[in-house]
Scaffold this active site. Structure first.
Site, PDB file in Angstrom:
ATOM      1  N   GLY A 133      -3.287   0.008   2.782  1.00  0.00           N
ATOM      2  CA  GLY A 133      -2.505  -0.763   3.757  1.00  0.00           C
ATOM      3  C   GLY A 133      -1.879   0.163   4.786  1.00  0.00           C
ATOM      4  O   GLY A 133      -1.542   1.306   4.481  1.00  0.00           O
ATOM      5  N   ASP A 189      -2.248   5.453  -3.974  1.00  0.00           N
ATOM      6  CA  ASP A 189      -2.973   5.903  -5.168  1.00  0.00           C
ATOM      7  C   ASP A 189      -4.452   5.518  -5.119  1.00  0.00           C
ATOM      8  O   ASP A 189      -5.310   6.277  -5.579  1.00  0.00           O
ATOM      9  CB  ASP A 189      -2.291   5.423  -6.461  1.00  0.00           C
ATOM     10  CG  ASP A 189      -2.265   3.917  -6.577  1.00  0.00           C
ATOM     11  OD1 ASP A 189      -2.213   3.256  -5.527  1.00  0.00           O
ATOM     12  OD2 ASP A 189      -2.294   3.396  -7.706  1.00  0.00           O
ATOM     13  N   GLY A 190      -4.788   4.368  -4.502  1.00  0.00           N
ATOM     14  CA  GLY A 190      -6.189   3.948  -4.406  1.00  0.00           C
ATOM     15  C   GLY A 190      -6.999   4.945  -3.577  1.00  0.00           C
ATOM     16  O   GLY A 190      -8.034   5.461  -4.010  1.00  0.00           O
ATOM     17  N   ASP A 240       5.578   1.262  -0.747  1.00  0.00           N
ATOM     18  CA  ASP A 240       5.982   0.952  -2.126  1.00  0.00           C
ATOM     19  C   ASP A 240       6.697   2.134  -2.790  1.00  0.00           C
ATOM     20  O   ASP A 240       7.361   1.956  -3.813  1.00  0.00           O
ATOM     21  CB  ASP A 240       4.756   0.587  -2.979  1.00  0.00           C
ATOM     22  CG  ASP A 240       3.980  -0.585  -2.408  1.00  0.00           C
ATOM     23  OD1 ASP A 240       4.570  -1.358  -1.639  1.00  0.00           O
ATOM     24  OD2 ASP A 240       2.790  -0.718  -2.731  1.00  0.00           O
ATOM     25  N   HIS A 275       4.505  -8.876   5.689  1.00  0.00           N
ATOM     26  CA  HIS A 275       4.064  -7.709   6.457  1.00  0.00           C
ATOM     27  C   HIS A 275       5.052  -7.275   7.537  1.00  0.00           C
ATOM     28  O   HIS A 275       4.837  -6.235   8.169  1.00  0.00           O
ATOM     29  CB  HIS A 275       2.684  -7.985   7.053  1.00  0.00           C
ATOM     30  CG  HIS A 275       1.643  -8.077   5.988  1.00  0.00           C
ATOM     31  ND1 HIS A 275       1.409  -9.239   5.302  1.00  0.00           N
ATOM     32  CD2 HIS A 275       0.824  -7.143   5.452  1.00  0.00           C
ATOM     33  CE1 HIS A 275       0.475  -9.016   4.401  1.00  0.00           C
ATOM     34  NE2 HIS A 275       0.104  -7.763   4.460  1.00  0.00           N
ATOM     35  N   GLN A 328       7.635  -5.987   6.865  1.00  0.00           N
ATOM     36  CA  GLN A 328       8.158  -4.729   6.319  1.00  0.00           C
ATOM     37  C   GLN A 328       7.241  -3.547   6.610  1.00  0.00           C
ATOM     38  O   GLN A 328       7.611  -2.404   6.457  1.00  0.00           O
ATOM     39  CB  GLN A 328       8.273  -4.813   4.790  1.00  0.00           C
ATOM     40  CG  GLN A 328       9.233  -5.830   4.301  1.00  0.00           C
ATOM     41  CD  GLN A 328       8.882  -6.320   2.912  1.00  0.00           C
ATOM     42  OE1 GLN A 328       9.431  -5.867   1.934  1.00  0.00           O
ATOM     43  NE2 GLN A 328       7.938  -7.238   2.820  1.00  0.00           N
TER      44      GLN A 328
HETATM   45  O1  F6P Z   1       0.825  -1.305  -1.120  1.00  0.00           O
HETATM   46  C1  F6P Z   1       1.434  -1.743   0.038  1.00  0.00           C
HETATM   47  C2  F6P Z   1       1.521  -3.251   0.070  1.00  0.00           C
HETATM   48  O2  F6P Z   1       2.197  -3.628   1.253  1.00  0.00           O
HETATM   49  C3  F6P Z   1       2.160  -3.879  -1.161  1.00  0.00           C
HETATM   50  O3  F6P Z   1       3.554  -3.766  -1.163  1.00  0.00           O
HETATM   51  C4  F6P Z   1       1.630  -5.291  -1.063  1.00  0.00           C
HETATM   52  O4  F6P Z   1       1.568  -5.904  -2.335  1.00  0.00           O
HETATM   53  C5  F6P Z   1       0.246  -5.086  -0.529  1.00  0.00           C
HETATM   54  O5  F6P Z   1       0.238  -3.837   0.119  1.00  0.00           O
HETATM   55  C6  F6P Z   1      -0.193  -6.161   0.432  1.00  0.00           C
HETATM   56  O6  F6P Z   1      -1.499  -5.900   0.826  1.00  0.00           O
HETATM   57  P1  F6P Z   1      -2.277  -6.719   1.940  1.00  0.00           P
HETATM   58  O7  F6P Z   1      -1.891  -6.143   3.275  1.00  0.00           O
HETATM   59  O8  F6P Z   1      -3.701  -6.474   1.623  1.00  0.00           O
HETATM   60  O9  F6P Z   1      -1.885  -8.156   1.820  1.00  0.00           O
END
Ligand code: F6P
Length: 365
Positions: free
Chosen positions: A13, A117-118, A141, A285, A287
């Site tokens: 992300g 981590d991914g 996170d 998002h 945040q």
């Molecule tokens: O890992 C960052 C994060 O923003 C998490 O806090 C949230 O669960 C996830 O990514 C949301 O991902 P996406 O943008 O794929 O909805």
């Protein structure tokens, strides 16, 4: 002989500070080492699909203060599990050898992987195949092992705190329980730190299973003392005692399951049992976007320079990290497929408890 080269990609992300890292690595590589920098587009997708461009000084000028990533990113692309075919014909193949071929053909001396981590785990697997990896930890996170902090977290924490401040106004005026759901996956850092900073009355984090009666008793107790409103800060990954989490979708691949929406479920129960009007705000998002804070710009720039220092010292397959105030390199295998969650003996938890905040649990008081 051509110029010496490194590659860089941003994976997972997006988060504030990614552009500051792209700028920091590119400027240091060009200005300090006289090297060329290849930027792969959309994370590992660009590595598999051979989509990349040379980053020049003018490409990274003016991006220190911007959110997102000029390189683009993908949180699903994985060279080891690359989808081909549609619908029922879909299968997954391993494209990592092709990536390694491109890495060699481009003559890269290292691949800088900026991600969570991914991304770092995939980078670590490419390192096992011979790529010289340098990792840079990013995520709102704040859940990457071996580093006290990731860039992006501070900006997200500020955005969440600002939202809590605003919600206080309506909570107070309308005598309501306002629930604010923040991101963070299975780690409660974002909820905990924005909750403390915003003066939340209840903070729910995945590390502490919640009990609905305990939350309701806080709301009732506050009403008895004349505080006819409450702020409940909810981490998206919270669990009840049965360990169930709330997802927005159903997917075969656990990596494609999206957490979110638990605050609605909690609000219905709190309203039902307490009789107090509840409202939910899911920050989502909001945040993750926006200009990085000064702290994140600084950390991202220090990480980039620290990452280039690791490269210079040939400390490959390491991730740059901050421990205390020091920049250190940590072996990437210490980080792969692991998550840093909030320890129950954390001083943050103690601080929240000492100022009367509840974690919605009888066992942590
Ligand atoms: O890992 C960052 C994060 O923003 C998490 O806090 C949230 O669960 C996830 O990514 C949301 O991902 P996406 O943008 O794929 O909805």
């Amino acid at each position: 002989m051509g110029k010496r080269r490194i590659g860089i990609l941003t994976g997972g992300g997006d988060c504030p500070g990614l552009n500051a890292v792209i700028r920091g690595v590119t400027k240091s590589a060009i200005l300090q080492e006289g090297m060329e920098v290849i930027g792969f587009h959309d994370g590992f997708e660009g590595l598999v699909e051979e989509r990349f461009s040379t980053l020049r000084l003018e490409d990274v000028s003016g991006i220190l203060t911007t959110g997102g990533t000029i390189l683009g990113t993908s949180n699903s692309a994985n060279p080891f599990k690359w989808p081909v075919g549609e619908g029922e014909k879909r299968q997954y193949i391993d494209k990592s050898d092709d990536c390694m071929r491109l890495y060699e053909d481009l003559g890269l001396e290292a691949l800088f992987c900026v991600g969570g981590d991914g991304t770092l785990s995939i980078g670590g697997r490419l390192a096992e195949k011979g790529a010289r990896l340098i990792g840079v930890p990013k995520t709102i996170d704040n859940d990457i092992m071996e580093t006290d902090m990731t860039f992006g977290f501070d900006t997200a924490r500020s955005a969440a705190t600002d939202a809590i401040d605003r919600l206080h106004d309506t909570a107070q005026s309308h005598h309501r329980v306002m629930l604010v759901e923040v991101m963070g996956r299975n780690a409660g850092w974002l909820a905990l730190e924005s909750g403390i900073s915003g003066g939340g009355d209840v903070i729910l984090i995945p590390e502490i299973p919640y009990e609905i009666e305990e939350i309701v008793s806080v709301v009732r107790k506050r009403s008895r003392f004349g505080k006819r409103f409450s702020i409940v800060v909810v981490s998206e990954g919270v669990k009840a005692a049965d360990g169930q989490q709330q997802y927005q979708n159903q997917a075969e691949d656990p990596l494609r399951m999206r957490l979110g929406g638990v605050a609605h479920h909690l609000a219905a129960q709190i309203e039902d049992r307490s009789g107090v009007d509840c409202r939910v705000t899911i920050l989502g998002h909001l945040q993750r976007g926006g200009r990085p804070t000064a702290f994140d710009r600084l950390l991202a720039t220090r990480f980039s320079v620290g990452a280039m220092e690791l490269f210079h010292r040939k400390k490959f397959n390491h991730m740059i990290a901050i421990q205390g105030t020091e920049m250190v390199g940590v072996p990437v295998e210490k980080v792969m497929n692991r998550q840093r969650t909030v320890p129950l003996d954390s001083h943050l938890i103690k601080s929240a408890l000492c100022v009367g905040t509840s974690f919605g649990s009888n066992s942590v008081k």
